[in-house]
Design a protein around this motif. Structure first.
Motif, short mmCIF file in Angstrom:
data_model
loop_
_atom_site.label_atom_id
_atom_site.label_comp_id
_atom_site.label_asym_id
_atom_site.label_seq_id
_atom_site.Cartn_x
_atom_site.Cartn_y
_atom_site.Cartn_z
N SER A 13 0.83 -1.20 0.00
CA SER A 13 0.00 0.00 0.00
C SER A 13 0.86 1.24 0.00
CB SER A 13 -0.93 -0.01 1.22
OG SER A 13 -1.73 -1.16 1.26
N VAL A 16 2.59 1.71 -3.46
CA VAL A 16 1.68 2.21 -4.49
C VAL A 16 1.31 3.66 -4.21
CG1 VAL A 16 -0.58 1.91 -5.55
CG2 VAL A 16 0.80 -0.09 -4.98
N ALA A 17 1.01 3.98 -2.94
CA ALA A 17 0.66 5.37 -2.59
C ALA A 17 1.85 6.29 -2.85
CB ALA A 17 0.23 5.44 -1.13
N MET A 20 2.11 7.04 -6.49
CA MET A 20 1.11 8.01 -6.91
C MET A 20 1.50 9.43 -6.48
SD MET A 20 -2.40 5.86 -6.15
CE MET A 20 -3.43 7.22 -6.69
N VAL A 21 1.98 9.56 -5.23
CA VAL A 21 2.40 10.87 -4.73
C VAL A 21 3.58 11.40 -5.54
CG1 VAL A 21 3.40 12.08 -2.75
CG2 VAL A 21 1.50 10.50 -2.41
N VAL A 24 2.32 12.68 -8.82
CA VAL A 24 1.67 13.99 -8.68
C VAL A 24 2.72 15.07 -8.48
CG1 VAL A 24 0.14 15.36 -7.22
CG2 VAL A 24 -0.49 13.03 -7.83
N ALA A 176 -2.93 14.51 -2.50
CA ALA A 176 -2.79 13.29 -3.32
C ALA A 176 -2.33 12.12 -2.47
CB ALA A 176 -1.80 13.53 -4.45
N GLY A 177 -1.43 12.39 -1.48
CA GLY A 177 -0.98 11.31 -0.60
C GLY A 177 -2.11 10.73 0.21
N ALA A 180 -4.45 8.90 -2.12
CA ALA A 180 -3.81 7.68 -2.61
C ALA A 180 -3.85 6.58 -1.56
CB ALA A 180 -2.36 7.97 -3.02
N VAL A 183 -7.48 5.33 -1.36
CA VAL A 183 -7.90 4.57 -2.54
C VAL A 183 -7.16 3.23 -2.62
CG1 VAL A 183 -7.90 4.54 -5.07
CG2 VAL A 183 -8.57 6.61 -3.83
N VAL A 184 -5.85 3.25 -2.33
CA VAL A 184 -5.07 2.02 -2.43
C VAL A 184 -5.55 1.01 -1.40
CG1 VAL A 184 -2.78 1.04 -2.09
CG2 VAL A 184 -3.05 3.10 -3.46
N GLN A 187 -8.77 -0.39 -2.61
CA GLN A 187 -8.62 -1.28 -3.75
C GLN A 187 -7.93 -2.58 -3.36
OE1 GLN A 187 -9.95 -0.83 -6.77
NE2 GLN A 187 -10.89 1.01 -5.91
#
Length: 473
Positions: A13, A16-17, A20-21, A24, A176-177, A180, A183-184, A187
């Motif tokens: 997690s 992946v986060a 994503m950060v 961004v 975004a962090g 993320a 959401v992660v 999911q």
């Protein structure tokens, strides 16, 4: 172990986060750099337009004068405007201060302006004590006219823009962090359910008997259009194969135990008989009684040897030992087997139906003869006197030889039919010798037939029992 698995999921997690950060952040930096460059270019072009307008006003004021001395600052010039007149006879420059006063430029500032090439576009120059300027030089006769405007407003605007970009970028990255991570985790919730199912199965005592149906990933998580769904389907398939393998192993272990128990029981009876008659013969001196005891010992020893031979043959067939393959005339084999059965059991009615042409297959003649003999012996032993046993041999169009043995006896009990080809299966559970053999005849017939690539089946009801032996030609 659980903490390590949990750490692995959390680290996934986090990874992946973090990705994503980072994405961004990189996008924010790229957008900020491009925006800053675009605004700086736009403001510089605006300033260049103002420099051109100011230069035009300065040249117009110069051309209207008598040329004996530099004109004063023309009307309409902004505060901070620098004007310089450069010629071979000297140089002079001035600047409009914030109060609107025309101040004389210092010699270093004039010297810096003298470095600007004439009629070569706008240049950025650093004027001592004044700062950075955008300057333009034009050659008007013997005089070079230089006009410059400060870039301070552009620098202030860009610095302010960069500050706001850093602030908004930081807020965007933090937002975004947080999004993320949320959401992660959401999911990956199905993946944690898959891991939980795997842990439940891993905690089962897989080495103790039959497993049955284990846990499964719920159907709503097995959508193969998603990666987690593909993992869930693969895990469920693996668990299904594992259950089948473990159940098969358990059944095999039970069969081995039953096989050992049955073999021990079958061997114990002749051994007990041999032991008893041996003791009897030692106690008796009567020659006739001694001969009878030795005869009985011989009968039981022969029976035990036949049982051991059957067990050894089954073991060899299970191990896949090669057969002595050669052309075998099934027509002759069936005729000889029925003739032998008529001699052994004349009280039964034996019928034989053979095709006009010999039916030849490739196989081990001795073993195939054993199959037919066992099937006929089974019909003879388990049907009363007067029963009609019909043996028919045909060769169908599918390159298969089919031998059927039909009798109109009492039939096989329904609960016994699924296990009729298993080893030591007997209709009489008391295992008395009056009921027949050891229960290996049909098992041997099936094993030998399958070793030849054939199949043997049975259908039975009262008055209609039929064993079908099919062999490839």
């Amino acid at each position: 172990m659980r903490s390590r698995r949990g750490f692995a999921v959390r680290s996934l997690s986090v990874r992946v986060a973090a990705a994503m950060v980072l994405l961004v952040a990189v996008v924010s930096v790229v957008i900020s750099v491009l925006t800053t460059a675009a605004i700086s270019s736009y403001l510089t072009k605006q300033l260049d337009s103002k420099v051109a307008a100011s230069q035009g006003r300065t040249i117009m004021a110069l051309t209207k004068g008598d040329g004996s001395q530099p004109p004063p600052a023309p009307h309409g010039q902004d505060a901070g405007t620098v004007t310089a007149y450069l010629s071979s006879s000297g140089a002079i420059g001035n600047v409009i201060t914030a109060d609107g006063v025309l101040a004389t430029l210092s010699d270093p500032a004039v010297a810096a302006l003298d470095e600007v090439p004439a009629d070569d576009g706008n240049r950025t120059v650093d004027l001592p004590a004044l700062g950075q300027y955008r300057a333009h030089a034009s050659q008007i006769g013997p005089v070079t006219v230089v006009t410059a405007l400060p870039t301070k407003d552009i620098a202030d605007t860009i610095n302010s823009l960069i500050g706001w970009e850093v602030l908004f970028g930081g807020v965007g990255v933090l937002t975004a962090g947080g999004v993320a991570v949320f959401v992660v985790r959401r999911q990956l919730r199905p993946l944690r359910r898959v891991a939980q199912t795997a842990r439940e199965v891993a905690g089962l005592p897989l080495d103790t008997g039959e497993i049955g149906v284990t846990a499964r990933v719920p159907d709503q998580l097995t959508d193969e259009r998603t990666e987690v769904g593909q993992v869930a389907v693969a895990l469920n398939t693996l668990l299904g194969h594992m259950e089948s393998a473990l159940d098969a192993r358990h059944r095999s272990e039970l069969q081995v135990r039953q096989f050992v128990a049955d073999a021990s029981h079958e061997l114990r009876t002749p051994l007990t008989t041999i032991h008893g008659y041996a003791q009897l013969s030692l106690r008796q001196r009567d020659h006739e009684l001694f001969s009878h005891a030795m005869g009985k010992v011989m009968v039981e020893a022969t029976r035990m040897a036949a049982l051991v031979e059957d067990l050894l043959l089954l073991a060899r067939l299970d191990a896949g030992r090669p057969l002595d393959l050669r052309p075998v005339d099934l027509t002759r084999l069936a005729r000889e087997s029925v003739t032998d059965a008529q001699i052994v059991s004349p009280d039964h009615h034996w019928a034989l139906s053979l095709p006009p042409e010999p039916v030849v297959v490739t196989g081990d003649e001795q073993r195939l003869h054993q199959v037919v003999t066992n099937l006929l012996s089974n019909a003879r032993r388990h049907t009363p006197a007067g029963t009609t046993v019909t043996v028919e041999l045909i060769a169908d169009d599918r390159h298969t030889a089919v031998l059927t043995i039909h009798d109109n006896g009492p039939g096989i009990p329904a609960d016994l039919q699924p296990n009729v080809f298993k080893r030591f299966t007997r209709a009489d559970t008391s295992r008395t010798r009056d009921s027949g053999g050891s229960g290996l005849g049909l098992s041997l017939a099936q094993s030998i037939t399958e070793a030849h690539g054939g199949i043997v089946t049975v259908t039975s009801r009262p008055g209609d029992t039929c064993f079908t032996l099919a062999l490839p030609r």
